[in-house]
Design an enzyme around this catalytic site. Structure first.
Site, PDB file in Angstrom:
ATOM      1  N   CYS A  77       0.837  -1.199   0.000  1.00  0.00           N
ATOM      2  CA  CYS A  77       0.000   0.000   0.000  1.00  0.00           C
ATOM      3  C   CYS A  77       0.879   1.259   0.000  1.00  0.00           C
ATOM      4  O   CYS A  77       1.583   1.515  -0.964  1.00  0.00           O
ATOM      5  CB  CYS A  77      -0.991  -0.031   1.156  1.00  0.00           C
ATOM      6  SG  CYS A  77      -2.322   1.185   0.978  1.00  0.00           S
ATOM      7  N   HIS A 178      -3.797  -4.695   0.020  1.00  0.00           N
ATOM      8  CA  HIS A 178      -3.310  -5.283   1.271  1.00  0.00           C
ATOM      9  C   HIS A 178      -3.403  -6.806   1.166  1.00  0.00           C
ATOM     10  O   HIS A 178      -4.481  -7.369   1.351  1.00  0.00           O
ATOM     11  CB  HIS A 178      -4.155  -4.796   2.455  1.00  0.00           C
ATOM     12  CG  HIS A 178      -3.922  -3.370   2.798  1.00  0.00           C
ATOM     13  ND1 HIS A 178      -2.945  -2.979   3.685  1.00  0.00           N
ATOM     14  CD2 HIS A 178      -4.529  -2.237   2.363  1.00  0.00           C
ATOM     15  CE1 HIS A 178      -2.968  -1.659   3.790  1.00  0.00           C
ATOM     16  NE2 HIS A 178      -3.910  -1.187   2.994  1.00  0.00           N
ATOM     17  N   GLU A 180      -2.448  -8.980   3.230  1.00  0.00           N
ATOM     18  CA  GLU A 180      -2.800  -9.546   4.539  1.00  0.00           C
ATOM     19  C   GLU A 180      -4.298  -9.473   4.824  1.00  0.00           C
ATOM     20  O   GLU A 180      -4.789 -10.124   5.748  1.00  0.00           O
ATOM     21  CB  GLU A 180      -2.007  -8.835   5.644  1.00  0.00           C
ATOM     22  CG  GLU A 180      -2.474  -7.441   6.010  1.00  0.00           C
ATOM     23  CD  GLU A 180      -2.049  -6.341   5.049  1.00  0.00           C
ATOM     24  OE1 GLU A 180      -2.328  -5.168   5.366  1.00  0.00           O
ATOM     25  OE2 GLU A 180      -1.448  -6.641   3.992  1.00  0.00           O
TER      26      GLU A 180
END
Length: 196
Positions: A77, A178, A180
């Site tokens: 990001c 992202h 994750e």
């Protein structure tokens, strides 16, 4: 494998660390140059503003270290945006200038800003980073600034305008989304990165 998550004081460190734990690794979170320089793989996550992140990197004497890094490093990001030459945020913030492309505020094209939520990525060039990832898999985005599609783009996304969702320059990799927070496709991409 020695994995270090660079601590910029403005990132979602724990969610990145948790994802790496799920993949069977035990990463270190650090802002110490001696620890970072010993890493086999590096992560540069970031949430917030480019000015805050660059101030932290300068304060911790990490700018030159990152610019001269020869190990694989994944910017996430804002971390990816920091690889650019300058951000248009606050009338211009000098960033790491690893890729000689500016970061610009996204233009309004009838879609709400920030770009927040699930979107797809296209893969115009075959690349090992996308092994096991299907064309148009969904990834989670949360950003108002972007890097335009350029020579280092290996994946792009359309949100009223095309922008780089994944970049690669030498050992520097960046994802605008992202991983994750992107379920199995995000986890697979990180797994592929770790296998470089």
């Amino acid at each position: 494998m020695n994995i270090v998550i660079i601590d910029t004081n403005c990132s979602n460190l724990l969610s990145v660390k948790t994802m790496l734990h799920r993949l069977g690794h035990n990463p270190i979170i650090s802002d110490r140059a001696d620890v970072i320089s010993q890493a086999d793989k590096l992560f540069l996550p970031g949430v917030g503003t480019a000015s805050s992140a660059m101030k932290q990197l300068k304060k911790k004497n990490l700018i030159t270290l990152i610019q001269n890094c020869t190990k694989p490093i994944l910017g996430i990001c804002l971390g990816m945006q920091l690889f650019g030459s300058i951000s248009s945020e606050n009338n211009g913030v000098n960033t790491l200038n690893i890729i000689h492309t500016p970061v610009k505020r996204m233009q309004y094209h009838g879609f709400p800003l920030p770009h927040m939520g699930w979107n797809t990525i296209t893969i115009p060039k075959k690349h090992f980073l996308f092994y096991g990832i299907k064309e148009n898999d969904y990834f989670y985005f949360a950003h108002s600034y972007c890097i335009k599609v350029c020579s280092v783009t290996i994946s792009q996304t359309n949100y009223g305008q095309l922008f780089s969702s994944v970049i690669k320059y030498k050992n520097f990799f960046g994802v605008q989304f992202h991983p994750e927070k992107s379920g199995m496709p995000g986890q697979q991409l990180v797994k592929n990165f770790l296998e470089i």
